[in-house]
Scaffold this motif. Structure first.
Motif, mmCIF file in Angstrom:
data_model
loop_
_atom_site.group_PDB
_atom_site.id
_atom_site.type_symbol
_atom_site.label_atom_id
_atom_site.label_comp_id
_atom_site.label_asym_id
_atom_site.label_seq_id
_atom_site.Cartn_x
_atom_site.Cartn_y
_atom_site.Cartn_z
ATOM 1 N N ILE A 62 0.854 -1.182 0.000
ATOM 2 C CA ILE A 62 0.000 0.000 0.000
ATOM 3 C C ILE A 62 0.893 1.236 0.000
ATOM 4 N N GLU A 63 0.624 2.122 -0.928
ATOM 5 C CA GLU A 63 1.397 3.371 -1.010
ATOM 6 C C GLU A 63 0.738 4.420 -0.124
ATOM 7 N N ARG A 64 1.433 4.731 0.974
ATOM 8 C CA ARG A 64 0.933 5.742 1.891
ATOM 9 C C ARG A 64 1.538 7.097 1.541
ATOM 10 N N ALA A 65 1.184 8.124 2.298
ATOM 11 C CA ALA A 65 1.671 9.461 1.974
ATOM 12 C C ALA A 65 3.173 9.590 2.153
ATOM 13 N N LEU A 67 -1.105 -7.059 5.601
ATOM 14 C CA LEU A 67 -1.966 -8.214 5.346
ATOM 15 C C LEU A 67 -3.409 -7.727 5.268
ATOM 16 N N ALA A 68 -4.099 -8.105 4.194
ATOM 17 C CA ALA A 68 -5.465 -7.634 3.982
ATOM 18 C C ALA A 68 -6.301 -8.743 3.382
ATOM 19 N N PRO A 69 -7.622 -8.712 3.594
ATOM 20 C CA PRO A 69 -8.497 -9.725 2.990
ATOM 21 C C PRO A 69 -8.415 -9.691 1.463
ATOM 22 N N GLU A 70 -8.512 -10.836 0.873
ATOM 23 C CA GLU A 70 -8.445 -10.956 -0.578
ATOM 24 C C GLU A 70 -9.646 -10.270 -1.217
ATOM 25 N N GLY A 71 -9.404 -9.554 -2.287
ATOM 26 C CA GLY A 71 -10.480 -8.893 -3.011
ATOM 27 C C GLY A 71 -10.762 -7.473 -2.563
ATOM 28 N N TRP A 72 -10.168 -7.034 -1.447
ATOM 29 C CA TRP A 72 -10.379 -5.658 -1.009
ATOM 30 C C TRP A 72 -9.532 -4.711 -1.860
ATOM 31 N N THR A 73 -10.080 -3.552 -2.162
ATOM 32 C CA THR A 73 -9.322 -2.550 -2.902
ATOM 33 C C THR A 73 -8.312 -1.870 -1.974
ATOM 34 N N ASP A 74 -7.317 -1.223 -2.594
ATOM 35 C CA ASP A 74 -6.330 -0.491 -1.798
ATOM 36 C C ASP A 74 -6.991 0.626 -1.000
ATOM 37 N N ALA A 75 -7.993 1.268 -1.594
ATOM 38 C CA ALA A 75 -8.675 2.348 -0.887
ATOM 39 C C ALA A 75 -9.387 1.836 0.368
ATOM 40 N N ARG A 76 -9.976 0.656 0.285
ATOM 41 C CA ARG A 76 -10.659 0.083 1.444
ATOM 42 C C ARG A 76 -9.659 -0.268 2.535
ATOM 43 N N VAL A 77 -8.520 -0.812 2.153
ATOM 44 C CA VAL A 77 -7.479 -1.153 3.135
ATOM 45 C C VAL A 77 -6.952 0.111 3.798
ATOM 46 N N GLU A 78 -6.717 1.154 2.995
ATOM 47 C CA GLU A 78 -6.216 2.412 3.568
ATOM 48 C C GLU A 78 -7.228 3.039 4.517
ATOM 49 N N ALA A 79 -8.519 2.879 4.230
ATOM 50 C CA ALA A 79 -9.528 3.420 5.137
ATOM 51 C C ALA A 79 -9.455 2.757 6.507
ATOM 52 N N TRP A 80 -9.199 1.459 6.544
ATOM 53 C CA TRP A 80 -9.043 0.775 7.826
ATOM 54 C C TRP A 80 -7.759 1.226 8.530
ATOM 55 N N LEU A 81 -6.677 1.417 7.788
ATOM 56 C CA LEU A 81 -5.436 1.894 8.394
ATOM 57 C C LEU A 81 -5.611 3.299 8.956
ATOM 58 N N ASP A 82 -6.344 4.161 8.244
ATOM 59 C CA ASP A 82 -6.594 5.512 8.748
ATOM 60 C C ASP A 82 -7.433 5.485 10.015
ATOM 61 N N TRP A 83 -8.427 4.598 10.056
ATOM 62 C CA TRP A 83 -9.249 4.495 11.271
ATOM 63 C C TRP A 83 -8.410 4.070 12.458
ATOM 64 N N ALA A 84 -7.530 3.086 12.254
ATOM 65 C CA ALA A 84 -6.701 2.603 13.354
ATOM 66 C C ALA A 84 -5.769 3.693 13.855
ATOM 67 N N ALA A 85 -5.264 4.530 12.945
ATOM 68 C CA ALA A 85 -4.328 5.572 13.360
ATOM 69 C C ALA A 85 -5.031 6.733 14.072
ATOM 70 N N GLU A 86 -6.261 7.022 13.681
ATOM 71 C CA GLU A 86 -6.957 8.180 14.239
ATOM 72 C C GLU A 86 -7.824 7.847 15.438
ATOM 73 N N ASP A 87 -8.394 6.642 15.465
ATOM 74 C CA ASP A 87 -9.416 6.336 16.453
ATOM 75 C C ASP A 87 -8.871 5.601 17.675
ATOM 76 N N GLN A 88 -7.630 5.143 17.592
ATOM 77 C CA GLN A 88 -7.086 4.362 18.699
ATOM 78 C C GLN A 88 -5.912 5.097 19.329
#
Length: 928
Positions: free
Chosen positions: A19-22, A29-50
């Motif tokens: 995944i290309e971040r800023a 590691l990500a579920p098969e079939g998920w787009t990069d944008a969907r994976v990045e959305a989960w990474l952003d949530w983990a960084a901001e919400d926790q």
């Protein structure tokens, strides 16, 4: 509390992904079939919400979901919610499985709006005006700061570009470019110290003057009367103006909903309902389990904050079943699903209350909440949906548990929306009955995004037996310009494009947003465009350069070729589909406002919380349009609403008239008879509406002379006598008026006297008389009616109408305000006199004492001074010019002033004094 270990969806295979971040490229590691944008959305949530921002490359999605589930499990175990560690582990595993399966997701916290008074209270206007003033100030500050910063930057640039002595370059009187830049900065509001600082900092780094996000308004909420908003009363109109301007005012149509919306930032979670639809059946048991699981998670996480659980993909779920959000069947199905959610969530809340304690708010409103649950159960049973009976049963269970244990959260279910959460759930929109667009994008194995049908649209087309290939070609095009109308490969080659450039454009079509994007200079090559097509260098430098337009293709041709290559991106107008199916997709692609409001009202019958219905207002709409839209939502039955003014399109320019060029000043002639320069030839005459602005120097009061002239006019309006007395300046301009009424009440007479004083002060401060005339003529109030005693005005609609008609006729020449016979006026306004027949001109001169005050002139006017009836009105035929004829009416004698000149032979002789004059027609006198 015992947690069942049944997973709601099969586990997906986990695979490594780059995944290309800023700031870097990471492997996750990500579920098969998920787009990069969907994976990045989960990474952003983990960084901001926790609080824990550690990234674990060995855990799925960086370990964020696992840490979240583990933290809640440990907290629930310590609070005594779970019987033992095994129950806590089962809870953790089930929660993590729903996140990795894409079934559910936590929602980032959102700020609670500020509570304002009810819009009908006087305090609301004061608070709203303060909110509006802060928003306007911030918005204007951003714009002004940008302009001012650019002007100060030009000051520094003028110093830096100067070559020569450093002191001279920094001196505005010696550096002309610096002087111009400094004057520009001063005009934009910079003081001289700021300009001096910009000169001193020339060549150094500069920063902006204000934060760019300062113009974002803070949300506010106020209660309002549904009847007042629906009727667009004064308070609702003002609220609509605030909402139209800021897009930040939430109107709750009950005080209870307003308090709930402003109660604090909630913890939230959302569940994708499409994961539980299998063929033609809905997995109610699995859905209830997941709803109860996440309701328990929110009860653990919330602490003293409110908790809310929502649903995603309702519109897609309806589309899978062939139901429309615009129909009664679709609204009943959505309402039944929300009712089922309320029953499952409140049952879990009641079980949590048995261990963690009852919410104090529930203790205060226990009877209201229980009565509301019973009413929802009855309404759910009456719905025409396969889920109606299950929803009624779930609500009955929740009602029984709430009576027994109470509720930890009495308002737990809300139809909120959140774009980031929708992205984490695979593009499933949150809300009352929102649906994803039928044509979306999918990511290929090599990371390329390609258009495709959404899962719900694919299932709907398949179940309906539609022509899938025809629908795909209509929505997504052919992917190539081969055989395209107007712009195909042969036409492009005829316009100068080679096979190489056409291939480059075809490759770009796979990921281009439009046909023009596939022919930009960056794709085709600037060298080819310059050398072959002859595009100028300055045109290539323009970021908006359009290659196809330059090549000679029209807008219609470009649109036709684009639709062939890229498709319409919609299915509502696909002729290969049946009418009902097209209407189904139309309800998703362009939902009607009435249908959307009806769905919101139906769903909010069962949800626990009001969610503002967002009403989009066009950027060029007026506040009155926003008020009418607000009224329509109130009449539809929504519980809360928010106006959202859509931003203007990029590059929007307001069409303004061309600036008037300043007329050149005439050159001063060197000799009295110097020849004026020839007038410039006008190539084109353009009509313009020009507003003339006259600026008067200062606001000094122009005093009247101590001894002044004027006149007194006595008349009666509707039988009420009125005396109008005027005072004039030396040049004859009126400067004061006095109004006296005969036998009127003291209050009315005093009011008219003071009104005359106000008009007089305005005249002496330079207010033009015609402004007062235009303002007060045709005003209507008693007394009114026929006017007697005035030879030019025969009727008036009020005393003020009569007074300013009289002033307009006497001082402004406004004969259009006189409603007497227009023939009563001659050129000098003296009339014909009594007894004169129509068409006859009075030949008898009138004594000057009739018009000039003997007292004003102190008797200086001689008694034999008369006014002669010269000339005629503009609407009369002029007298024929030529020599006097014997026997005609005489002319004025230059010697004695008598009307006694007559022609006798070749001479003109005065019959009174005998003076002889030559033939005027010959241009010289014979009496010399």
């Amino acid at each position: 509390m015992r947690i069942q270990s049944r997973h709601p969806a099969p586990a997906q295979r986990i695979e490594p992904r780059e995944i290309e971040r800023a700031d870097a490229v990471i492997e996750v590691l990500a579920p098969e079939g998920w787009t990069d944008a969907r994976v990045e959305a989960w990474l952003d949530w983990a960084a901001e919400d926790q609080n824990d921002r550690a990234f674990d490359s060995e855990a799925p999605l960086g370990g964020g979901p696992a840490r979240y589930a583990d933290r809640l499990a440990r907290t629930g175990l310590s609070d005594g919610l779970f019987g033992d560690a095994a129950d806590a582990d089962a809870f953790r595993d089930a929660l993590l499985a729903t996140m990795l399966a894409g079934v559910a997701s936590p929602v980032g916290a959102s700020a609670a709006p500020q509570r304002l008074p009810d819009i009908g209270e006087i305090e609301f206007k004061r608070a709203a005006e303060g909110h509006l003033a802060r928003w306007r100030s911030a918005r204007l500050a951003v714009k002004a700061a940008a302009l001012l910063d650019a002007a100060l930057a030009q000051v520094g640039d003028a110093v830096e570009r100067c070559h020569g002595d450093a002191k001279a370059c920094a001196d505005p009187s010696k550096n002309s470019a610096l002087g111009r830049a400094a004057r520009r900065a001063r005009e934009l509001g910079a003081d001289d110290v700021m300009i001096l600082d910009a000169i001193a900092l020339a060549g150094g780094p500069r920063t902006g003057l204000i934060e760019p996000d300062a113009e974002a308004p803070a949300p506010v909420v106020a209660s309002a009367s549904r009847q007042g908003v629906a009727a667009v009363d004064e308070a609702a109109s003002f609220a609509a103006q605030v909402g139209w301007e800021t897009s930040a005012l939430i109107l709750a149509l009950s005080p209870e909903d307003a308090e709930t919306l402003a109660r604090g930032a909630p913890v939230r979670a959302a569940i994708d309902v499409t994961a539980f639809q299998h063929d033609e059946s809905f997995d109610s048991a699995g859905f209830n389990q997941v709803v109860g699981l996440w309701a328990t998670a929110l009860e653990i996480e919330r602490g003293d904050r409110p908790a809310e659980i929502g649903l995603a993909g309702i519109g897609d779920w309806l589309l899978i079943q062939g139901l429309s959000a615009a129909g009664d069947a679709g609204r009943d199905a959505a309402s039944a699903l929300w009712a089922l959610t309320v029953g499952a969530a409140l049952s879990a809340s009641a079980e949590a209350a048995a261990v963690l304690g009852v919410d104090p708010a529930f203790a205060q409103e226990r009877q209201t909440v229980l009565r509301g649950l019973a009413e929802r159960r009855v309404r759910a049973a009456a719905l025409r949906s396969p889920l109606a009976s299950e929803a009624a049963a779930a609500l009955a269970v929740a009602h029984g548990l709430a009576r027994k244990h109470g509720l930890r959260s009495s308002r737990l279910v809300a139809a909120f929306a959140d774009p980031e959460t929708a992205l984490r759930l695979g593009g499933k929109a949150l809300g009352h009955a929102a649906a994803a667009a039928p044509v979306s994008t999918a990511q290929t194995a090599d990371g390329l995004l390609v258009p495709t049908f959404s899962a719900a649209a694919h299932l709907c087309l398949t179940e309906a037996g539609a022509d899938f290939d025809a629908a795909r070609r209509h929505a997504m095009g052919h992917g190539s310009l081969a055989e395209a109308p107007a712009i195909d490969h042969l036409v492009l080659q005829a316009r100068g494009f080679t096979a190489h450039e056409i291939e480059l454009a075809e490759d770009a079509l796979r990921h281009a947003d439009g046909l023009r994007a596939a022919f930009t200079p960056a794709v085709i090559g600037a060298g080819f465009l310059s050398d072959v097509l002859g595009v100028p260098a300055e045109a290539l430098a323009d970021p908006n350069f359009d290659t196809l337009t330059f090549a000679g293709f029209s807008e219609i041709e470009i649109e036709a070729a684009e639709r062939h290559a890229l498709g319409a991106r919609r299915l509502s107008d696909c002729e290969a589909l049946e009418g009902e199916l097209r209407a189904l997709f139309a309800a998703i692609e362009a939902p009607a406002l009435a249908d959307r409001l009806a769905m919101i009202a139906a769903v909010e019958t069962f949800t626990c919380l009001a969610v503002p219905a967002v009403l989009d207002v066009p950027f060029d709409a007026r506040p009155a349009d926003a008020a009418r839209l607000q009224a329509a939502a109130a009449r539809a039955g929504v519980r809360a609403l928010r106006l959202n003014r859509i931003a203007a399109p990029a590059g929007f320019v307001l069409r303004l008239p061309e600036a008037e060029a300043e007329a050149p000043k005439p050159a001063r002639a060197e000799a009295p008879f110097a020849e004026a320069p020839p007038a410039p030839v006008k190539e084109r005459i353009v009509e313009r509406v020009v507003e003339r602005i006259v600026e008067r120097g200062g606001r000094a009061r122009r005093k009247l002379p101590d001894r002044r002239k004027g006149y007194i006019q006595k008349a009666a309006v509707g039988g009420h006598k009125v005396y109008l007395h005027t005072g004039e300046y030396e040049d004859g301009e009126v400067g004061e008026i006095f109004i006296d009424m005969h036998k009127e009440g003291a209050a009315f007479r005093s009011l008219m006297n003071n009104f005359a004083i106000a008009i007089s002060i305005g005249l002496q401060y330079g207010v033009p008389l015609d402004e007062f005339v235009d303002a007060y003529v045709f005003t209507k109030f008693e007394p009114a009616g026929p006017v007697t005693g005035n030879d030019s005005i025969r009727s008036a609609t009020s005393i003020l109408d009569y007074i300013f008609r009289e002033l307009g006729v006497s001082y402004l020449g406004r004969d259009d305000l006189a409603n007497a016979d227009p023939g009563e006026f001659n050129a000098d306004g003296l009339g014909r006199g009594e007894g004169v027949e129509d068409g006859a001109i009075e030949a008898e001169p009138l004594p000057a004492s009739k018009f000039i005050s003997k007292g004003f002139s102190r008797g200086a006017a001689p008694d034999n001074l008369v006014f002669l009836p010269f000339g005629g009105r503009r609407d009369q035929e002029p007298r024929p010019a030529g020599p006097l004829q014997t026997g005609e009416g005489g002319d004025v004698c230059p010697a004695c002033g008598d009307l006694a000149l007559s022609r006798k032979g070749g001479l003109v002789v005065c019959d009174s004094c005998g003076t002889q004059a030559g033939d005027g027609s010959q241009g010289e006198s014979d009496a010399g």
